[in-house]
Design a protein around this motif. Structure first.
Motif, PDB file in Angstrom:
ATOM      1  N   ARG A   9       0.988  -1.288  -0.174  1.00  0.00           N
ATOM      2  CA  ARG A   9       0.485   0.301  -0.027  1.00  0.00           C
ATOM      3  C   ARG A   9       0.728   1.597   0.314  1.00  0.00           C
ATOM      4  N   LYS A  10       0.370   2.340  -0.459  1.00  0.00           N
ATOM      5  CA  LYS A  10       1.065   3.700  -0.326  1.00  0.00           C
ATOM      6  C   LYS A  10       1.443   3.884   0.753  1.00  0.00           C
ATOM      7  N   ILE A  11       2.259   4.703   1.176  1.00  0.00           N
ATOM      8  CA  ILE A  11       2.033   6.009   2.387  1.00  0.00           C
ATOM      9  C   ILE A  11       2.601   7.349   2.425  1.00  0.00           C
ATOM     10  N   HIS A  12       2.665   7.873   2.734  1.00  0.00           N
ATOM     11  CA  HIS A  12       3.457   9.052   2.997  1.00  0.00           C
ATOM     12  C   HIS A  12       4.294   9.429   3.753  1.00  0.00           C
ATOM     13  N   ILE A  13       5.894  10.219   3.674  1.00  0.00           N
ATOM     14  CA  ILE A  13       6.927   9.934   4.466  1.00  0.00           C
ATOM     15  C   ILE A  13       6.655  11.557   5.023  1.00  0.00           C
ATOM     16  N   SER A  14       6.090  12.240   4.206  1.00  0.00           N
ATOM     17  CA  SER A  14       6.267  13.963   4.471  1.00  0.00           C
ATOM     18  C   SER A  14       5.070  14.058   4.419  1.00  0.00           C
ATOM     19  N   ASP A  15       4.978  15.427   5.459  1.00  0.00           N
ATOM     20  CA  ASP A  15       4.133  16.742   4.767  1.00  0.00           C
ATOM     21  C   ASP A  15       4.027  16.844   3.291  1.00  0.00           C
ATOM     22  N   GLY A  16       3.531  16.592   2.312  1.00  0.00           N
ATOM     23  CA  GLY A  16       3.019  16.603   0.770  1.00  0.00           C
ATOM     24  C   GLY A  16       4.311  16.204   0.404  1.00  0.00           C
ATOM     25  N   GLY A  17       4.657  14.440   0.844  1.00  0.00           N
ATOM     26  CA  GLY A  17       5.309  14.231   0.447  1.00  0.00           C
ATOM     27  C   GLY A  17       4.920  13.117  -0.677  1.00  0.00           C
ATOM     28  N   GLU A  18       6.532  12.567  -1.505  1.00  0.00           N
ATOM     29  CA  GLU A  18       5.962  11.679  -2.666  1.00  0.00           C
ATOM     30  C   GLU A  18       5.105  10.464  -1.288  1.00  0.00           C
ATOM     31  N   ASP A  19       4.820   9.413  -2.593  1.00  0.00           N
ATOM     32  CA  ASP A  19       4.535   7.894  -1.807  1.00  0.00           C
ATOM     33  C   ASP A  19       4.978   7.110  -1.889  1.00  0.00           C
ATOM     34  N   GLU A 153      15.199  21.041  16.192  1.00  0.00           N
ATOM     35  CA  GLU A 153      14.225  19.125  16.199  1.00  0.00           C
ATOM     36  C   GLU A 153      13.885  19.275  16.108  1.00  0.00           C
ATOM     37  N   GLN A 154      12.612  18.854  16.419  1.00  0.00           N
ATOM     38  CA  GLN A 154      11.129  18.378  16.377  1.00  0.00           C
ATOM     39  C   GLN A 154      10.928  18.525  14.809  1.00  0.00           C
ATOM     40  N   GLU A 155      10.812  19.209  13.764  1.00  0.00           N
ATOM     41  CA  GLU A 155      10.089  19.605  12.405  1.00  0.00           C
ATOM     42  C   GLU A 155      11.555  19.760  11.441  1.00  0.00           C
ATOM     43  N   THR A 156      12.915  19.358  12.086  1.00  0.00           N
ATOM     44  CA  THR A 156      13.631  18.898  11.069  1.00  0.00           C
ATOM     45  C   THR A 156      12.946  17.340  11.279  1.00  0.00           C
ATOM     46  N   THR A 157      12.867  16.776  12.359  1.00  0.00           N
ATOM     47  CA  THR A 157      12.968  15.291  12.143  1.00  0.00           C
ATOM     48  C   THR A 157      11.631  14.765  11.584  1.00  0.00           C
ATOM     49  N   LEU A 158      10.334  15.781  11.842  1.00  0.00           N
ATOM     50  CA  LEU A 158       9.549  14.801  10.937  1.00  0.00           C
ATOM     51  C   LEU A 158       9.056  15.220   9.480  1.00  0.00           C
ATOM     52  N   SER A 159      10.114  16.250   9.088  1.00  0.00           N
ATOM     53  CA  SER A 159      10.138  16.296   7.338  1.00  0.00           C
ATOM     54  C   SER A 159      11.883  16.264   6.852  1.00  0.00           C
ATOM     55  N   LEU A 160      12.698  15.615   7.649  1.00  0.00           N
ATOM     56  CA  LEU A 160      13.718  15.392   7.540  1.00  0.00           C
ATOM     57  C   LEU A 160      14.018  13.353   7.921  1.00  0.00           C
ATOM     58  N   SER A 175       7.826   7.864  13.824  1.00  0.00           N
ATOM     59  CA  SER A 175       8.568   7.314  15.405  1.00  0.00           C
ATOM     60  C   SER A 175      10.285   7.501  15.919  1.00  0.00           C
ATOM     61  N   THR A 176      10.799   7.742  17.008  1.00  0.00           N
ATOM     62  CA  THR A 176      12.109   7.843  17.758  1.00  0.00           C
ATOM     63  C   THR A 176      11.697   6.449  18.526  1.00  0.00           C
ATOM     64  N   THR A 177      12.955   5.619  18.958  1.00  0.00           N
ATOM     65  CA  THR A 177      13.260   5.002  20.019  1.00  0.00           C
ATOM     66  C   THR A 177      14.318   5.928  20.776  1.00  0.00           C
ATOM     67  N   THR A 178      13.896   6.619  21.909  1.00  0.00           N
ATOM     68  CA  THR A 178      14.345   7.535  22.833  1.00  0.00           C
ATOM     69  C   THR A 178      14.745   6.433  23.969  1.00  0.00           C
ATOM     70  N   ILE A 179      16.720   6.857  24.507  1.00  0.00           N
ATOM     71  CA  ILE A 179      17.338   5.950  25.594  1.00  0.00           C
ATOM     72  C   ILE A 179      17.674   7.800  26.026  1.00  0.00           C
ATOM     73  N   LEU A 180      16.948   6.950  27.984  1.00  0.00           N
ATOM     74  CA  LEU A 180      17.206   8.141  29.452  1.00  0.00           C
ATOM     75  C   LEU A 180      19.289   7.658  29.676  1.00  0.00           C
ATOM     76  N   ASP A 181      19.491   8.060  29.474  1.00  0.00           N
ATOM     77  CA  ASP A 181      20.558   7.094  30.566  1.00  0.00           C
ATOM     78  C   ASP A 181      20.987   8.220  32.019  1.00  0.00           C
ATOM     79  N   VAL A 182      19.542   8.231  33.158  1.00  0.00           N
ATOM     80  CA  VAL A 182      20.057   8.742  34.006  1.00  0.00           C
ATOM     81  C   VAL A 182      20.220   7.910  35.212  1.00  0.00           C
ATOM     82  N   SER A 183      22.139   7.765  35.263  1.00  0.00           N
ATOM     83  CA  SER A 183      22.940   7.379  36.234  1.00  0.00           C
ATOM     84  C   SER A 183      23.137   9.000  36.943  1.00  0.00           C
ATOM     85  N   GLY A 184      22.701   8.567  38.437  1.00  0.00           N
ATOM     86  CA  GLY A 184      23.211   9.340  39.095  1.00  0.00           C
ATOM     87  C   GLY A 184      22.304  10.655  39.506  1.00  0.00           C
TER      88      GLY A 184
END
Length: 388
Positions: A9-19, A153-160, A175-184
């Protein structure tokens, strides 16, 4: 093993982008229901004259629908709030013109950044919270400027970043996979400036960039952090909390299930150093830096924006205010059909979650079986020798 026939099936990868073409999984009913809900949402916005060309793409609309559990009215309110915020905050201006000259200095005191992709092709975002020097950070920038940088940065993530990862992995990535290292990290770290920054970032991400987080790993969580977590989690919505996994020092096994060691920095137990870029969190390494992919995104974005704007203007004209009453019965979904589709979407989501849980349990069982087999191999060898 019999090869399974896979449709596309076709998917959109960005605002107004190609399928781009993506193989359908087993959730065709889920996809079909969501498509209908997006169309109903689009019609609702059109009838109120509130569907801009640039932000009326499938990906944006589906994010706001999911954010409000496919309730059309609540999704509409959230979407309109998002559009107002973009105007009031001059988001387009920030995205195009804001210069964060203190970037290098800020990174030293607040180590963070995007770094490669997980096993599903999603961008990985990492923060080393335990190494934050808040006083030095606030000397190098202000909370207001850092918030603007975060929006950019959020805009860059969506558009690029998302489009690039979609092209590289040949499937839709949003979507992203996020890692927070909270040592200490403990309660003493949650000072007034830290609270202000955290709450402002969370408000922006929750309200204006919903459903862009796939999974959040919090690693090296001590007992002190777990006390802090009780306070922090009150600021997060239930959908976000369901994606968070808080882990202690023995986190590596969980990370390696999602991320290849070659894409994981050494400070998190992986093999990557990005020595040529001054370290992994300075590299911004990923498909979004591939020149060919960037050129393709730029090309399709330019063409797509014009096509999408033309299509939207045609629809707005078709559903002009003077004809709203006449057209509403033809184009707005009935409440009964809406309720039916909403139930179908939720049921499909439950099935997918159950399937994921089942696959996870099966994997554990297979790992256990493999250990048993390895354990009995020497015994089997001894029996063979005894028979001879």
């Amino acid at each position: 093993m019999q090869e399974t026939e896979v449709s596309y099936r076709k998917i959109h990868i960005s605002d107004g982008g190609e399928d781009f073409m993506q193989p359908d999984s087993l959730n065709e009913e889920h996809n079909s229901s969501e498509e209908q809900m997006v169309e109903a949402f689009r019609n609702l916005l059109l009838l109120h004259g509130e569907l801009p060309a640039k932000h009326g793409d499938h990906n944006t609309l589906i994010r706001f629908l999911r954010m409000r559990d496919f309730d059309l009215e609540k999704s509409k309110d959230a979407f309109l709030n998002y559009l107002k915020w973009r105007v009031d905050s001059k988001v387009d201006m920030i995205s195009k013109r804001f210069k964060f000259e203190e970037y290098g200095e800020v990174k030293k005191h607040y180590p963070h950044g995007f770094h490669k992709v997980d096993k599903s092709g999603r961008p990985i975002y990492i923060e080393r919270i335990g190494m934050v020097d808040l006083n030095a950070f606030l000397k190098s920038t202000t909370i207001e400027r850092y918030v603007k940088y975060h929006i950019r940065e959020q805009e860059t993530t969506l558009s690029l970043r998302f489009p690039a990862c979609s092209i590289a992995s040949e499937k839709h990535v949003s979507s992203t996979t996020t890692i927070l290292d909270v040592s200490g990290v403990g309660m003493s770290n949650f000072s007034k400036p830290a609270r202000s920054l955290f709450m402002e970032i969370q408000k922006i991400d929750n309200n204006y960039y919903p459903e862009t987080l796939h999974r959040l790993f919090v690693v090296n969580a001590s007992s002190g952090f777990r006390m802090l977590w009780l306070a922090l989690k009150t600021f997060l919505d239930a959908r976000t909390l369901a994606k968070v996994q808080v882990l202690g020092p023995n986190y590596l096994g969980e990370l390696l299930e999602a991320i290849d060691p070659s894409n994981l920095p050494t400070f998190l137990g992986g093999n990557c150093t990005c020595s040529d870029h001054g370290g992994c969190l300075f590299s911004d390494e990923g498909p979004w830096n591939d020149p060919d992919i960037k050129a393709k995104i730029q090309e399709t974005s330019t063409i797509g924006d014009a096509d999408l704007e033309e299509q939207t203007l045609e629809k707005v004209s078709e559903y002009a205010p003077a004809n709203r009453k006449e057209d509403s019965g033809k184009n707005m979904i009935t409440l009964q059909k809406y309720a039916s589709m909403k139930a179908a979407v939720k049921e499909s989501q439950k099935r997918i979650q159950m399937l994921e849980m089942s696959l996870h349990e099966t994997k554990k069982a297979l790992n256990g079986l493999a250990e048993i087999i390895e354990a009995i191999k020497p015994n089997q060898t001894e029996k063979n020798y005894s028979k001879t």
